[in-house]
Design a protein around this motif. Structure first.
Motif, PDB file in Angstrom:
ATOM      1  N   PHE A   1       4.652   0.517   1.032  1.00  0.00           N
ATOM      2  CA  PHE A   1       5.023  -0.390   2.142  1.00  0.00           C
ATOM      3  C   PHE A   1       4.149  -1.721   2.199  1.00  0.00           C
ATOM      4  O   PHE A   1       3.023  -1.742   1.481  1.00  0.00           O
TER       5      PHE A   1
ATOM      6  N   ASN B   1      -0.922   4.469   1.076  1.00  0.00           N
ATOM      7  CA  ASN B   1      -1.737   5.547   1.567  1.00  0.00           C
ATOM      8  C   ASN B   1      -1.412   6.168   2.679  1.00  0.00           C
ATOM      9  O   ASN B   1      -2.154   7.033   3.163  1.00  0.00           O
ATOM     10  N   HIS B   2      -0.158   6.032   3.260  1.00  0.00           N
ATOM     11  CA  HIS B   2       0.137   6.583   4.522  1.00  0.00           C
ATOM     12  C   HIS B   2       1.668   7.459   4.115  1.00  0.00           C
ATOM     13  O   HIS B   2       2.450   6.631   3.663  1.00  0.00           O
TER      14      HIS B   2
ATOM     15  N   GLU C   1       0.870  -1.241   0.108  1.00  0.00           N
ATOM     16  CA  GLU C   1      -0.013   0.080   0.017  1.00  0.00           C
ATOM     17  C   GLU C   1       1.044   1.134   0.130  1.00  0.00           C
ATOM     18  O   GLU C   1       2.210   1.078   0.260  1.00  0.00           O
TER      19      GLU C   1
ATOM     20  N   TRP D   1      -0.076   6.388  11.846  1.00  0.00           N
ATOM     21  CA  TRP D   1       0.409   5.560  10.586  1.00  0.00           C
ATOM     22  C   TRP D   1       1.579   6.082   9.766  1.00  0.00           C
ATOM     23  O   TRP D   1       2.506   5.470   9.338  1.00  0.00           O
TER      24      TRP D   1
ATOM     25  N   ASN E   1       3.223  -1.890   9.986  1.00  0.00           N
ATOM     26  CA  ASN E   1       3.472  -1.637   8.570  1.00  0.00           C
ATOM     27  C   ASN E   1       4.933  -1.429   8.252  1.00  0.00           C
ATOM     28  O   ASN E   1       5.500  -0.653   9.152  1.00  0.00           O
TER      29      ASN E   1
ATOM     30  N   ASN F   1      -4.278  -8.432   9.462  1.00  0.00           N
ATOM     31  CA  ASN F   1      -4.546  -8.457  10.723  1.00  0.00           C
ATOM     32  C   ASN F   1      -4.881 -10.068  11.221  1.00  0.00           C
ATOM     33  O   ASN F   1      -6.001 -10.365  11.607  1.00  0.00           O
TER      34      ASN F   1
ATOM     35  N   ARG G   1       2.886  -4.733  18.313  1.00  0.00           N
ATOM     36  CA  ARG G   1       2.621  -5.646  17.109  1.00  0.00           C
ATOM     37  C   ARG G   1       4.083  -6.492  16.976  1.00  0.00           C
ATOM     38  O   ARG G   1       4.738  -6.531  16.128  1.00  0.00           O
TER      39      ARG G   1
ATOM     40  N   ASN H   1       1.314  -3.540   4.483  1.00  0.00           N
ATOM     41  CA  ASN H   1       0.378  -3.505   5.418  1.00  0.00           C
ATOM     42  C   ASN H   1       0.037  -5.272   5.664  1.00  0.00           C
ATOM     43  O   ASN H   1      -0.509  -5.932   4.784  1.00  0.00           O
ATOM     44  N   TYR H   2       0.508  -5.891   6.820  1.00  0.00           N
ATOM     45  CA  TYR H   2       0.275  -7.162   7.181  1.00  0.00           C
ATOM     46  C   TYR H   2      -1.062  -7.438   7.332  1.00  0.00           C
ATOM     47  O   TYR H   2      -1.753  -6.469   7.956  1.00  0.00           O
TER      48      TYR H   2
HETATM   49  C1  GCU Z   1      -5.326   0.919   9.085  1.00  0.00           C
HETATM   50  C2  GCU Z   1      -4.293   1.529   8.435  1.00  0.00           C
HETATM   51  C3  GCU Z   1      -3.258   0.373   7.690  1.00  0.00           C
HETATM   52  C4  GCU Z   1      -2.977  -0.495   8.661  1.00  0.00           C
HETATM   53  C5  GCU Z   1      -4.209  -1.240   9.566  1.00  0.00           C
HETATM   54  C6  GCU Z   1      -3.935  -2.063  10.712  1.00  0.00           C
HETATM   55  O1  GCU Z   1      -6.356   0.287   8.176  1.00  0.00           O
HETATM   56  O2  GCU Z   1      -4.700   2.191   7.267  1.00  0.00           O
HETATM   57  O3  GCU Z   1      -2.169   0.885   7.218  1.00  0.00           O
HETATM   58  O4  GCU Z   1      -2.173  -1.603   8.327  1.00  0.00           O
HETATM   59  O5  GCU Z   1      -4.943  -0.185  10.053  1.00  0.00           O
HETATM   60  O6  GCU Z   1      -4.164  -1.966  11.659  1.00  0.00           O
HETATM   61  O7  GCU Z   1      -3.021  -3.136  10.422  1.00  0.00           O
END
Ligand code: GCU
Length: 127
Positions: free
Chosen positions: A30, A21-22, A19, A90, A121, A35, A67, A32-33
């Protein structure tokens, strides 16, 4: 030698998404694992000599929950339960170093989420 960057978006991703977006990432994005426990990013890195190396992980965690990640090298656990705490938001990126033992030449470094929140992230690792 000179540190080398290994971008997360170029690594092998199991249950995660690239992603952008940050703000504040390097390269093109980067990871985004997802969840979920077990989500992971695996880099192939190259070092000239066997030994202990600091892998500098650049990450963000916009929550207040740690995390943690387990780091394996070539399939064996090298550092477990490494904490990646909240960074405030983020787009706030920071680094922490993780010591791992590497062999000369190519090594696979895998960072596996251990909680249902997944990992932070991750922008890149440097070593
Ligand atoms: C949000 C955030 C993501 C992040 C995600 C998370 O959605 O925008 O960048 O990875 O939370 O909690 O893992």
């Amino acid at each position: 030698g000179t540190p080398v960057d290994y971008q997360a978006e170029d690594a092998t991703i199991d249950r995660g998404a690239v992603e952008s977006n940050h703000a504040g990432f390097t390269g093109t994005g980067f990871v985004n694992y997802d969840n979920v426990a077990g989500s992971s990013v695996e880099w192939t890195v190259d070092v000239p000599a066997a030994g202990t190396y600091d892998v500098v992980v650049r990450y963000a965690n916009g929550t207040t929950a740690n995390r943690p990640l387990d780091f394996s090298v070539n399939g064996s656990i090298s550092a477990s339960g490494v904490g990646f705490g909240g960074t405030g938001a983020w787009p706030n990126w920071t680094t922490r170093a993780v010591k791992v033992t590497l062999a000369a030449g190519a090594n696979k470094i895998k960072a596996v989420a251990t909680t249902t929140n997944g990992g932070p992230n991750i922008d890149k690792i440097t070593l």
